[in-house]
Scaffold this motif. Structure first.
Motif, PDB file in Angstrom:
ATOM      1  N   GLN A 145      39.061  35.405  34.716  1.00 50.63           N
ATOM      2  CA  GLN A 145      39.801  36.495  35.347  1.00 50.63           C
ATOM      3  C   GLN A 145      40.001  36.280  36.849  1.00 50.63           C
ATOM      4  O   GLN A 145      40.546  37.152  37.521  1.00 50.63           O
ATOM      5  CB  GLN A 145      39.044  37.816  35.142  1.00 50.63           C
ATOM      6  CG  GLN A 145      38.839  38.172  33.679  1.00 50.63           C
ATOM      7  CD  GLN A 145      37.861  39.319  33.503  1.00 50.63           C
ATOM      8  OE1 GLN A 145      37.079  39.640  34.388  1.00 50.63           O
ATOM      9  NE2 GLN A 145      37.898  39.932  32.334  1.00 50.63           N
ATOM     10  N   TRP A 158      40.966  39.955  38.322  1.00 57.02           N
ATOM     11  CA  TRP A 158      41.655  40.856  37.393  1.00 57.02           C
ATOM     12  C   TRP A 158      40.605  41.360  36.391  1.00 57.02           C
ATOM     13  O   TRP A 158      40.378  40.729  35.345  1.00 57.02           O
ATOM     14  CB  TRP A 158      42.776  40.127  36.672  1.00 57.02           C
ATOM     15  CG  TRP A 158      43.788  39.512  37.589  1.00 57.02           C
ATOM     16  CD1 TRP A 158      43.672  38.326  38.255  1.00 57.02           C
ATOM     17  CD2 TRP A 158      45.055  40.058  37.965  1.00 57.02           C
ATOM     18  NE1 TRP A 158      44.797  38.098  39.014  1.00 57.02           N
ATOM     19  CE2 TRP A 158      45.661  39.137  38.856  1.00 57.02           C
ATOM     20  CE3 TRP A 158      45.748  41.221  37.625  1.00 57.02           C
ATOM     21  CZ2 TRP A 158      46.920  39.362  39.412  1.00 57.02           C
ATOM     22  CZ3 TRP A 158      46.999  41.444  38.172  1.00 57.02           C
ATOM     23  CH2 TRP A 158      47.572  40.523  39.055  1.00 57.02           C
ATOM     24  N   ARG A 162      44.972  39.987  33.344  1.00 59.12           N
ATOM     25  CA  ARG A 162      46.229  40.143  34.074  1.00 59.12           C
ATOM     26  C   ARG A 162      47.189  41.122  33.401  1.00 59.12           C
ATOM     27  O   ARG A 162      48.000  41.758  34.067  1.00 59.12           O
ATOM     28  CB  ARG A 162      46.911  38.780  34.222  1.00 59.12           C
ATOM     29  CG  ARG A 162      46.135  37.826  35.097  1.00 59.12           C
ATOM     30  CD  ARG A 162      46.742  36.438  35.045  1.00 59.12           C
ATOM     31  NE  ARG A 162      45.879  35.467  35.691  1.00 59.12           N
ATOM     32  CZ  ARG A 162      46.027  35.050  36.952  1.00 59.12           C
ATOM     33  NH1 ARG A 162      47.009  35.511  37.672  1.00 59.12           N
ATOM     34  NH2 ARG A 162      45.192  34.175  37.468  1.00 59.12           N
ATOM     35  N   ARG A 165      47.372  44.591  34.794  1.00 57.97           N
ATOM     36  CA  ARG A 165      48.082  44.707  36.067  1.00 57.97           C
ATOM     37  C   ARG A 165      47.273  45.403  37.162  1.00 57.97           C
ATOM     38  O   ARG A 165      47.823  45.971  38.094  1.00 57.97           O
ATOM     39  CB  ARG A 165      49.426  45.418  35.903  1.00 57.97           C
ATOM     40  CG  ARG A 165      50.361  44.800  34.873  1.00 57.97           C
ATOM     41  CD  ARG A 165      50.551  43.313  35.111  1.00 57.97           C
ATOM     42  NE  ARG A 165      51.115  43.020  36.428  1.00 57.97           N
ATOM     43  CZ  ARG A 165      50.929  41.860  37.067  1.00 57.97           C
ATOM     44  NH1 ARG A 165      50.168  40.914  36.531  1.00 57.97           N
ATOM     45  NH2 ARG A 165      51.486  41.673  38.248  1.00 57.97           N
ATOM     46  N   VAL A 167      44.326  44.643  40.027  1.00 59.58           N
ATOM     47  CA  VAL A 167      43.694  43.511  40.683  1.00 59.58           C
ATOM     48  C   VAL A 167      42.748  44.000  41.770  1.00 59.58           C
ATOM     49  O   VAL A 167      42.977  45.026  42.413  1.00 59.58           O
ATOM     50  CB  VAL A 167      44.763  42.556  41.277  1.00 59.58           C
ATOM     51  CG1 VAL A 167      45.513  43.215  42.427  1.00 59.58           C
ATOM     52  CG2 VAL A 167      44.140  41.244  41.717  1.00 59.58           C
TER      53      VAL A 167
END
Length: 232
Positions: A145, A158, A162, A165, A167
């Motif tokens: 990640q 993440w 990902r 969405r 972060v």
């Protein structure tokens, strides 16, 4: 502290999905009474931020190290082995934060680092004793990640992958989780949504979307992430 990221042990624990007391032990050490004597256990990482008014905090790089340590513990690696591996890795990599710099692997018998030997060659090194090369099979990595810069330092994480969405970037909002596509902290949108839901009901997502000028789906992602983070 801009670009460093600042996390309380509770915040780190929520992101790592690990009990706060466990995070504090890994990061700051602890002591235990054994057979009438107090035994001190040194921390598994080296922290940089000073204690202020009795409160401790962690940087983004230290948060990444704790992510590794969580993987090590789940793989069955004991405290002593992790501590020894940290010392060896710090010496080999010449850094105070070795677990944040390379790809590591773990099993109950050892902790390993995948080292670059140049010319496209890599070698698996067992981080015990004097870092001798190991011939044990590679076990599951724990860093899928993360993003790294050219110096192999972690730059972004993440937490839910990902596709979610969301972060964690120490250069944005002091490292608070943000929506990657719009740069707004997830906690901000989730808190406003909860306030709106009290009287707007199913229309709350649309109202928050209008207030912040972002797509409804972004609000939904923020709410989903915060519920995941706050879940036990």
């Amino acid at each position: 502290m801009l670009g460093t990221g600042i996390y309380s042990p509770a915040d780190a624990a929520a992101l790592l999905k690990t009990p706060p007391d466990e995070v504090r032990r890994w990061a700051f050490g602890y002591s235990r009474l054994r057979q009438g004597a107090t035994v001190a256990y040194e921390p598994l990482i080296r922290t940089e931020l000073p204690e202020r008014e009795g409160q401790r905090a962690l940087t983004f790089v230290e948060l990444v190290e704790l992510m590794f340590i969580k993987g090590f513990r789940r793989a069955g690696a004991p405290w002593k082995l992790i501590h020894e591996a940290a010392e060896v890795a710090a010496r080999i990599l010449d850094t105070d934060h070795p677990f944040a710099m390379r790809t590591f692997f773990a099993d109950p018998e050892g902790i390993y680092a995948l080292m670059d030997e140049g010319e496209g060659r890599e070698s698996l090194v067992r981080l015990v004793g004097h870092g001798q090369h190991a011939f044990a099979p590679i076990v599951q990595p724990y860093l899928g990640q993360l993003e790294f810069d050219p110096r192999e330092l972690p730059t972004r994480w993440w937490p839910m992958g990902r596709e979610a969405r969301v972060v964690v970037d120490p250069a944005v909002s002091f490292g608070a989780p943000v929506l990657a596509d719009v740069g707004i902290p997830t906690r901000t949108l989730a808190d406003v949504y909860e306030a709106e839901r009290g009287y707007a009901g199913d229309d709350a997502f649309r109202r928050v979307s209008w207030l912040y000028k972002v797509p409804e789906r972004q609000v939904q992602l923020a709410v989903e992430f915060e519920r995941w983070r706050r879940a036990a």
